[in-house]
Design a protein around this motif. Sequence first.
Motif, PDB file in Angstrom:
ATOM      1  N   ALA A   1       0.895  -1.274   0.008  1.00  0.00           N
ATOM      2  CA  ALA A   1       0.014   0.339   0.109  1.00  0.00           C
ATOM      3  C   ALA A   1       0.622   1.546   0.273  1.00  0.00           C
ATOM      4  N   TRP A   2       1.865   1.083   0.450  1.00  0.00           N
ATOM      5  CA  TRP A   2       2.689   2.044   0.286  1.00  0.00           C
ATOM      6  C   TRP A   2       3.417   2.528  -1.313  1.00  0.00           C
ATOM      7  N   VAL A   3       3.413   2.310  -2.618  1.00  0.00           N
ATOM      8  CA  VAL A   3       4.036   2.128  -3.164  1.00  0.00           C
ATOM      9  C   VAL A   3       3.072   3.187  -3.933  1.00  0.00           C
ATOM     10  N   PRO A   4       3.320   4.303  -4.523  1.00  0.00           N
ATOM     11  CA  PRO A   4       2.626   5.752  -4.743  1.00  0.00           C
ATOM     12  C   PRO A   4       1.801   5.183  -6.238  1.00  0.00           C
ATOM     13  N   SER A   5       0.672   5.930  -6.645  1.00  0.00           N
ATOM     14  CA  SER A   5       0.147   5.532  -8.154  1.00  0.00           C
ATOM     15  C   SER A   5       0.363   7.636  -8.800  1.00  0.00           C
ATOM     16  N   GLY A   6       0.552   8.291  -7.836  1.00  0.00           N
ATOM     17  CA  GLY A   6       0.723   9.539  -8.127  1.00  0.00           C
ATOM     18  C   GLY A   6       2.065   9.490  -9.903  1.00  0.00           C
ATOM     19  N   ALA A   7       1.840  10.565 -10.714  1.00  0.00           N
ATOM     20  CA  ALA A   7       2.453  11.048 -11.715  1.00  0.00           C
ATOM     21  C   ALA A   7       4.484  11.116 -11.168  1.00  0.00           C
ATOM     22  N   ASP A   8       4.943   9.646 -12.240  1.00  0.00           N
ATOM     23  CA  ASP A   8       6.206  10.031 -11.765  1.00  0.00           C
ATOM     24  C   ASP A   8       7.005   9.645 -10.167  1.00  0.00           C
ATOM     25  N   GLN A   9       5.604   8.957  -8.408  1.00  0.00           N
ATOM     26  CA  GLN A   9       6.180   8.492  -8.081  1.00  0.00           C
ATOM     27  C   GLN A   9       6.527   7.234  -8.230  1.00  0.00           C
ATOM     28  N   SER A  10       6.696   6.316  -7.224  1.00  0.00           N
ATOM     29  CA  SER A  10       8.259   5.491  -6.435  1.00  0.00           C
ATOM     30  C   SER A  10       7.919   4.919  -5.423  1.00  0.00           C
ATOM     31  N   LEU A  11       8.736   4.109  -5.376  1.00  0.00           N
ATOM     32  CA  LEU A  11       8.400   3.604  -3.778  1.00  0.00           C
ATOM     33  C   LEU A  11       9.800   3.149  -3.577  1.00  0.00           C
ATOM     34  N   TYR A  12      11.271   3.722  -3.333  1.00  0.00           N
ATOM     35  CA  TYR A  12      12.229   3.436  -2.776  1.00  0.00           C
ATOM     36  C   TYR A  12      12.962   2.608  -2.319  1.00  0.00           C
ATOM     37  N   PHE A  13      14.056   1.112  -2.679  1.00  0.00           N
ATOM     38  CA  PHE A  13      13.675   0.614  -2.001  1.00  0.00           C
ATOM     39  C   PHE A  13      15.515   1.300  -1.301  1.00  0.00           C
ATOM     40  N   ARG A  14      15.994   1.110  -0.302  1.00  0.00           N
ATOM     41  CA  ARG A  14      17.900   0.915   0.355  1.00  0.00           C
ATOM     42  C   ARG A  14      18.222  -0.739   0.471  1.00  0.00           C
ATOM     43  N   PRO A  15      18.770  -1.055  -0.232  1.00  0.00           N
ATOM     44  CA  PRO A  15      19.144  -2.478   0.941  1.00  0.00           C
ATOM     45  C   PRO A  15      20.404  -1.981   0.726  1.00  0.00           C
ATOM     46  N   PHE A  16      21.235  -2.718   2.041  1.00  0.00           N
ATOM     47  CA  PHE A  16      22.806  -2.233   2.466  1.00  0.00           C
ATOM     48  C   PHE A  16      23.075  -3.010   3.572  1.00  0.00           C
ATOM     49  N   MET A  17      24.460  -3.035   3.476  1.00  0.00           N
ATOM     50  CA  MET A  17      25.049  -4.423   4.350  1.00  0.00           C
ATOM     51  C   MET A  17      26.092  -3.950   4.855  1.00  0.00           C
ATOM     52  N   PHE A  18      25.968  -3.982   6.223  1.00  0.00           N
ATOM     53  CA  PHE A  18      27.438  -3.874   7.281  1.00  0.00           C
ATOM     54  C   PHE A  18      27.669  -4.714   8.196  1.00  0.00           C
ATOM     55  N   ALA A  19      29.528  -4.338   8.550  1.00  0.00           N
ATOM     56  CA  ALA A  19      30.087  -5.286   9.544  1.00  0.00           C
ATOM     57  C   ALA A  19      29.351  -5.196  10.452  1.00  0.00           C
ATOM     58  N   LYS A  20      29.068  -6.508  11.713  1.00  0.00           N
ATOM     59  CA  LYS A  20      28.369  -5.752  13.062  1.00  0.00           C
ATOM     60  C   LYS A  20      29.241  -6.694  13.770  1.00  0.00           C
ATOM     61  N   GLU A  21      30.343  -7.093  13.196  1.00  0.00           N
ATOM     62  CA  GLU A  21      30.734  -8.349  14.334  1.00  0.00           C
ATOM     63  C   GLU A  21      31.480  -7.151  15.468  1.00  0.00           C
ATOM     64  N   ALA A  22      31.824  -7.464  16.278  1.00  0.00           N
ATOM     65  CA  ALA A  22      31.767  -5.907  17.637  1.00  0.00           C
ATOM     66  C   ALA A  22      33.253  -6.442  17.654  1.00  0.00           C
ATOM     67  N   PHE A  23      34.808  -5.832  17.028  1.00  0.00           N
ATOM     68  CA  PHE A  23      36.101  -6.111  17.393  1.00  0.00           C
ATOM     69  C   PHE A  23      36.786  -4.509  17.132  1.00  0.00           C
ATOM     70  N   LEU A  24      38.052  -4.912  17.613  1.00  0.00           N
ATOM     71  CA  LEU A  24      38.699  -3.303  16.956  1.00  0.00           C
ATOM     72  C   LEU A  24      40.199  -3.554  16.408  1.00  0.00           C
ATOM     73  N   GLY A  25      39.833  -4.784  15.551  1.00  0.00           N
ATOM     74  CA  GLY A  25      40.598  -5.676  14.744  1.00  0.00           C
ATOM     75  C   GLY A  25      40.595  -5.322  13.564  1.00  0.00           C
ATOM     76  N   VAL A  26      41.284  -4.913  12.711  1.00  0.00           N
ATOM     77  CA  VAL A  26      41.881  -4.362  10.986  1.00  0.00           C
ATOM     78  C   VAL A  26      41.811  -6.122  10.538  1.00  0.00           C
ATOM     79  N   ARG A  27      40.492  -6.190  10.152  1.00  0.00           N
ATOM     80  CA  ARG A  27      40.440  -7.779   9.540  1.00  0.00           C
ATOM     81  C   ARG A  27      38.579  -7.389   8.226  1.00  0.00           C
ATOM     82  N   PRO A  28      38.456  -8.187   7.728  1.00  0.00           N
ATOM     83  CA  PRO A  28      36.909  -8.546   8.051  1.00  0.00           C
ATOM     84  C   PRO A  28      36.349  -9.084   8.783  1.00  0.00           C
ATOM     85  N   ALA A  29      35.059  -8.402   8.750  1.00  0.00           N
ATOM     86  CA  ALA A  29      34.015  -9.132   9.837  1.00  0.00           C
ATOM     87  C   ALA A  29      33.709 -10.409   9.881  1.00  0.00           C
TER      88      ALA A  29
END
Length: 359
Positions: free
Chosen positions: A133-161
């Motif tokens: 229901a959040w997808v609008p129907s007005g002229a030039d309107q749309s629903l913008y998706f924001r997919p995102f990914m991040f490192a959440k491991e708790a550590f302070l060493g410099v390496r991939p999480a």
Amino acid sequence: MTDTSTLEFQVTRNLAAKTDAQRDEILANPGFGQYFTDHMVDVCWSENGGWHRPRVQPYGPISLDPAASVLHYGQEIFEGIKAYRHADGSVHTFRPLENAHRLQRSARRMALPELPEEIFVQSLRELIAQDVAWVPSGADQSLYFRPFMFAKEAFLGVRPAKKVAYYLIASPAGAYFAGGVKPVSIWLSEDYARAGKGGTGAAKTGGNYASSLIAQAEAAEHGCDQVVFLRDGNVEELGGMNVVFVMKDGTIVTPESDSILQGITRDSILQLAADRGHTVERRAISLQEWRDGVANGDIVEVFACGTAAVLSPIGVLKGEGFEDVQPLGELAASLRQELTDIQYGRAEDKHNWLVRLSD
């Protein structure tokens, strides 16, 4: 490797969801990136467990340990993609596999796990299932998706999480240009670089945008809408859009290097231009070629393109000590119209770019 084909999304409905009246008030004038739908998607990844626990849950704050590595080392990527409501009420998205693949390329560059394309596309479907229901129907309107990914491991060493989170949120978007598409003014940044050889320019990662903000502020100080970056004297891209040049013989030229984000909107526009018989060249183009081409008539149009604005003609290029008025033609507007007609279901989708998310 985890078999992601068997993953099932668990759904927790938002008991505090907006009422129909509240949602309709927002959709009447949503702006861009100001309001968010009632739900979000959350999928976990760990070194030992792979991708697991896919969920749709109420939209809300994310709890992070203060030592989460994304906060210290910026190990983060994101995407931008839209959903469009067609005249029959159905909802479609545009070339989602291309966004899935670009997210994977960004992940490789930022030492993050690659999200399988089937999870990416399913996450769009799952969120739409709750928030259609959040997808609008007005002229030039749309629903913008924001997919995102991040490192959440708790550590302070410099390496991939070893622990990572993928989220998907969505925001209703109004017409990017109120009152119609208008030419934009561009400031030439000569003191700042967006990315360099071997850097993260081709990845859609937050650091690239953070580093562009000071240049964007400089552009605003000079009365410009956007900033354009150079690398070794060659044009790269704007702070958040690709650049395209139209030559007097009809050839379409766009900058190409290993530090430019591969724009899906740009690729689609170039394909439509090629369908019309235009020659398309992806190559280095210098600032000197740009300025000389405008001055002698070799360049007849310049425009920028990206997911949010789709396509914007460039009307002025400014720099220290100069201001070049750019030629305005009809091709940019025609290509924009053709692309949006496909996205909104008003024109034939000859390349099978649309994917239905909801009936």
